[in-house]
Design a protein around this motif. Structure first.
Motif, PDB file in Angstrom:
ATOM      1  N   TYR A  51       0.832  -1.202   0.000  1.00 62.89           N
ATOM      2  CA  TYR A  51       0.000   0.000   0.000  1.00 62.89           C
ATOM      3  C   TYR A  51       0.873   1.261   0.000  1.00 62.89           C
ATOM      4  CZ  TYR A  51      -4.014  -2.962   1.218  1.00 62.89           C
ATOM      5  OH  TYR A  51      -5.001  -3.909   1.213  1.00 62.89           O
ATOM      6  N   GLN A  52       1.906   1.250   0.838  1.00 62.29           N
ATOM      7  CA  GLN A  52       2.786   2.422   0.921  1.00 62.29           C
ATOM      8  C   GLN A  52       3.444   2.686  -0.430  1.00 62.29           C
ATOM      9  OE1 GLN A  52       3.269   4.460   3.562  1.00 62.29           O
ATOM     10  NE2 GLN A  52       2.016   3.299   4.996  1.00 62.29           N
ATOM     11  N   ALA A  53       3.929   1.636  -1.089  1.00 62.32           N
ATOM     12  CA  ALA A  53       4.620   1.800  -2.370  1.00 62.32           C
ATOM     13  C   ALA A  53       3.714   2.363  -3.444  1.00 62.32           C
ATOM     14  CB  ALA A  53       5.205   0.458  -2.815  1.00 62.32           C
ATOM     15  N   ALA A  54       2.448   1.969  -3.423  1.00 60.90           N
ATOM     16  CA  ALA A  54       1.516   2.408  -4.464  1.00 60.90           C
ATOM     17  C   ALA A  54       1.288   3.911  -4.440  1.00 60.90           C
ATOM     18  CB  ALA A  54       0.187   1.677  -4.315  1.00 60.90           C
TER      19      ALA A  54
ATOM     20  N   LYS B  19       3.115 -12.294  -1.686  1.00 56.91           N
ATOM     21  CA  LYS B  19       1.974 -12.222  -2.600  1.00 56.91           C
ATOM     22  C   LYS B  19       0.935 -11.224  -2.094  1.00 56.91           C
ATOM     23  CE  LYS B  19       2.334 -16.847  -4.639  1.00 56.91           C
ATOM     24  NZ  LYS B  19       1.699 -18.184  -4.786  1.00 56.91           N
ATOM     25  N   LYS B  20       0.729 -11.180  -0.789  1.00 56.81           N
ATOM     26  CA  LYS B  20      -0.213 -10.206  -0.229  1.00 56.81           C
ATOM     27  C   LYS B  20       0.280  -8.780  -0.447  1.00 56.81           C
ATOM     28  CE  LYS B  20      -2.239 -13.162   3.358  1.00 56.81           C
ATOM     29  NZ  LYS B  20      -2.519 -13.328   4.810  1.00 56.81           N
ATOM     30  N   ILE B  21       1.574  -8.574  -0.289  1.00 57.17           N
ATOM     31  CA  ILE B  21       2.151  -7.237  -0.501  1.00 57.17           C
ATOM     32  C   ILE B  21       1.999  -6.833  -1.962  1.00 57.17           C
ATOM     33  CG2 ILE B  21       4.327  -5.955  -0.539  1.00 57.17           C
ATOM     34  CD1 ILE B  21       5.156  -7.556   1.952  1.00 57.17           C
ATOM     35  N   GLN B  22       2.295  -7.754  -2.870  1.00 57.14           N
ATOM     36  CA  GLN B  22       2.152  -7.459  -4.298  1.00 57.14           C
ATOM     37  C   GLN B  22       0.700  -7.205  -4.668  1.00 57.14           C
ATOM     38  OE1 GLN B  22       4.349 -11.138  -5.403  1.00 57.14           O
ATOM     39  NE2 GLN B  22       5.524  -9.828  -6.787  1.00 57.14           N
ATOM     40  N   ALA B  23      -0.219  -7.980  -4.089  1.00 57.68           N
ATOM     41  CA  ALA B  23      -1.641  -7.806  -4.387  1.00 57.68           C
ATOM     42  C   ALA B  23      -2.135  -6.443  -3.918  1.00 57.68           C
ATOM     43  CB  ALA B  23      -2.456  -8.924  -3.735  1.00 57.68           C
ATOM     44  N   ALA B  24      -1.676  -5.995  -2.759  1.00 52.17           N
ATOM     45  CA  ALA B  24      -2.071  -4.677  -2.253  1.00 52.17           C
ATOM     46  C   ALA B  24      -1.568  -3.578  -3.179  1.00 52.17           C
ATOM     47  CB  ALA B  24      -1.521  -4.478  -0.846  1.00 52.17           C
ATOM     48  N   TYR B  25      -0.336  -3.716  -3.622  1.00 51.26           N
ATOM     49  CA  TYR B  25       0.256  -2.731  -4.540  1.00 51.26           C
ATOM     50  C   TYR B  25      -0.545  -2.659  -5.838  1.00 51.26           C
ATOM     51  CZ  TYR B  25       3.883  -0.673  -7.562  1.00 51.26           C
ATOM     52  OH  TYR B  25       4.585   0.115  -8.446  1.00 51.26           O
ATOM     53  N   THR B  26      -0.840  -3.812  -6.405  1.00 50.76           N
ATOM     54  CA  THR B  26      -1.589  -3.862  -7.669  1.00 50.76           C
ATOM     55  C   THR B  26      -3.001  -3.312  -7.493  1.00 50.76           C
ATOM     56  OG1 THR B  26      -0.322  -5.805  -8.372  1.00 50.76           O
ATOM     57  CG2 THR B  26      -2.415  -5.392  -9.489  1.00 50.76           C
TER      58      THR B  26
ATOM     59  N   GLN C 125      -4.612  -0.215  -9.568  1.00 49.02           N
ATOM     60  CA  GLN C 125      -5.812  -0.398 -10.387  1.00 49.02           C
ATOM     61  C   GLN C 125      -6.898   0.594 -10.010  1.00 49.02           C
ATOM     62  OE1 GLN C 125      -6.647  -4.565  -9.724  1.00 49.02           O
ATOM     63  NE2 GLN C 125      -5.425  -5.230 -11.483  1.00 49.02           N
ATOM     64  N   GLN C 126      -7.044   0.872  -8.719  1.00 47.89           N
ATOM     65  CA  GLN C 126      -8.026   1.854  -8.279  1.00 47.89           C
ATOM     66  C   GLN C 126      -7.657   3.244  -8.782  1.00 47.89           C
ATOM     67  OE1 GLN C 126      -8.566   1.636  -4.016  1.00 47.89           O
ATOM     68  NE2 GLN C 126      -8.741  -0.588  -4.061  1.00 47.89           N
ATOM     69  N   GLU C 127      -6.370   3.567  -8.689  1.00 50.10           N
ATOM     70  CA  GLU C 127      -5.915   4.857  -9.201  1.00 50.10           C
ATOM     71  C   GLU C 127      -6.147   4.946 -10.704  1.00 50.10           C
ATOM     72  OE1 GLU C 127      -1.901   5.760  -8.248  1.00 50.10           O
ATOM     73  OE2 GLU C 127      -2.365   6.337  -6.189  1.00 50.10           O
TER      74      GLU C 127
ATOM     75  N   GLY D 115       2.362   8.874 -16.079  1.00 51.99           N
ATOM     76  CA  GLY D 115       2.246   7.867 -15.030  1.00 51.99           C
ATOM     77  C   GLY D 115       1.169   6.852 -15.359  1.00 51.99           C
ATOM     78  N   ASN D 116       0.182   6.736 -14.478  1.00 54.79           N
ATOM     79  CA  ASN D 116      -0.890   5.769 -14.675  1.00 54.79           C
ATOM     80  C   ASN D 116      -1.768   6.086 -15.872  1.00 54.79           C
ATOM     81  OD1 ASN D 116      -0.221   4.055 -12.666  1.00 54.79           O
ATOM     82  ND2 ASN D 116      -1.556   4.956 -11.120  1.00 54.79           N
TER      83      ASN D 116
END
Length: 492
Positions: A303-306, A335-342, A346-348, A472-473
């Motif tokens: 989450y922080q990285a995103a 995997k949980k950390i990666q899923a949170a980042y993704t 995606q929301q952004e 960016g996104n």
């Protein structure tokens, strides 16, 4: 006298477009409280116990041990006997009706020496009266700092099993702190989290497999290095260990958590495997079931990285690539950390995509990007697409659709057949962007809604354009707002 007056008016022709980028792109734990008094012991006198057998034996041994250390057996308080200064009440368990049977039950799971030691922990705790078993009521009460315990069994030789008991702390409180120069005090939370471990042994004896050592079932050691006491008024120490930081976050909330979460993220970038190890331990602990926010804590580096800038996200992605989980638990956490980042990205992306949309009254909201199905994408549109570019060189055909107030241009992806809307134009004041800008708005209005837009003269055929392209996104999507100045002369 004639005067020549120059009147200026603005017409904004809005263009939304995007560049199409085709990218090839642990062991079982047991709870002693779950064993009923009627549970039969496993027949292990002549067989070799497996891990589950040892855990079952532990559960029964813990239940018996608690009757002498924590609280007596369930009692019928309507049936009492007075002897000296003690009042005894009849034991309800119909399967154990005498001290001899009770002692015999102990000897089925403990060695004779240990069974005798346990039986004599509280002198005169149990007595026989008229062929019935009685006990003194009351108990010491369980450790208030203990949240739960986990049990693991490992065979360390042909004659011996080692049973590791992990006692997890989970306690919250508060303390009053005087506020400087106010004369009043404010409440600040305090908490205890972490764990301590104790090992006991299950061994082959001449009577069969028995526990040769044991400990209280709430044997949490508050002085263990792995138990952390947190005072949220003082905050966390900059030099605290990784595990202490994780324990601080177990009970942290609101402003108390913000700095600590970012510190955890920074440590993940510096030493990802160390942080994975701590988070994997947390993920397999009773905290995961006791506190709903633990999953978010475990995934927080993602989450922080995103929410970092592009450079920060690249650093995080590189860290993840180089991270090698040591076991399945750490792999699950990664995997949980990666899923949170993704998920956040995606929301952004979804929010950003909405900014690249046209709202057509009584028709639809058209947004740049992939569309659902084939044209007209589930909408009731009275329009026929016109081929403007055939398929060539790995690109699919492109089509243009005139809807009167807006022109759509989309392409068909050659591999999947999916359709992507990549350009929309309008000169109608009835159409607006997601930010509420329409044809006819002033340049000031454009700059108010898109303050980081830049003037470009690359659209020579249309005049000066202010282009908003966040990057960016947005993946090269942009809005071009064309500014026209009309001159009108009048004679007065």
């Amino acid at each position: 006298m004639n005067k020549e007056t120059v009147l200026h008016s603005f017409l904004i022709c809005v263009l939304l477009s995007s560049v199409l980028l085709l990218v090839g792109c642990t062991q079982q734990a047991a709870d002693s409280g779950n064993v009923s008094p009627e549970t039969d012991l496993p027949a292990q006198e002549s067989s070799e116990p497996q891990s589950e057998d040892v855990l079952t034996a532990y559960n029964e041994a813990a239940r018996l041990y608690d009757w002498f250390d924590l609280a007596p057996m369930p009692l019928d308080e309507s049936d009492s006997v007075r002897e000296g200064e003690n009042t005894y009440f009849r034991v309800l368990d119909e399967n154990i009706t005498s001290t001899k049977e009770l002692h015999s039950r102990l000897e089925r799971v403990f060695t004779s020496e240990l069974a005798k030691e346990i039986f004599n922990k509280v002198p005169d705790q149990y007595r026989d009266f008229d062929g019935k078993l009685y006990a003194i009521p009351g108990g010491r009460g369980t450790n208030i700092y203990l949240l739960d315990k986990t049990v693991q069994a490992e065979r360390i030789s042909e004659e011996r099993w080692e049973v590791t008991l992990t006692f997890w702390a989970g306690y919250e409180d508060a303390r009053m702190v005087p506020e400087p120069e106010t004369g009043v005090s404010a409440s600040y939370p305090t908490a205890v989290a972490g764990y301590s471990t104790t090992c006991i042994y299950y061994e082959r004896t001449s009577e069969g497999w028995r526990f040769t050592s044991f400990c209280p079932t709430d044997n949490l050691d508050l002085d263990a290095e792995t138990v952390c006491s947190s005072d949220y008024y003082e905050g966390f120490g900059a030099d605290c260990s990784d595990w202490d930081l994780v324990c601080y976050l177990v009970h942290a909330d609101g402003a108390f958590a913000e700095g600590a979460f970012y510190r955890l993220y920074q440590r993940f970038l510096e030493r990802p495997n160390d942080i994975l190890s701590c988070l994997a331990l947390l993920d397999s602990s009773p905290y995961a079931a006791a506190y709903p926010h633990i999953d978010s804590l475990i995934a927080d580096p993602g989450y922080q990285a995103a929410y970092e800038d592009e450079e920060g996200r690249l650093a995080f992605e590189e860290t993840v690539k180089l991270c090698v989980p040591a076991n399945e638990g750490e792999e699950a956490v990664l995997k949980k950390i990666q899923a949170a980042y993704t998920s956040v990205l995606q929301q952004e992306q979804a929010q950003m995509d909405l900014r690249f949309s046209f709202t057509v009254p009584n028709t639809a909201v058209f947004t740049l990007g992939p569309q659902e199905g084939t044209f007209p994408w589930g909408l009731a549109l009275d329009a026929e697409p016109t081929l403007i570019s055939p398929a060539m060189d790995g690109f699919g055909p492109s089509y243009e659709v005139e809807l009167g107030t807006v022109t759509l241009v989309y392409t068909v992806l050659p591999d999947s057949g999916g359709e992507v809307l990549y350009k929309m134009t309008t000169n109608s004041p009835r159409i607006s962007t997601n930010d509420g800008v329409s044809v006819g708005d002033s340049l000031a209005r454009v700059q108010e809604q898109y303050p980081d837009s830049v003037p470009l003269d690359g659209y020579a055929e249309s005049g000066l354009a202010h282009v908003w392209e966040p990057g960016g996104n947005a993946y090269c999507k942009h809005i071009a707002l064309f500014i026209f100045i009309f001159q009108q002369f009048s004679l007065l």
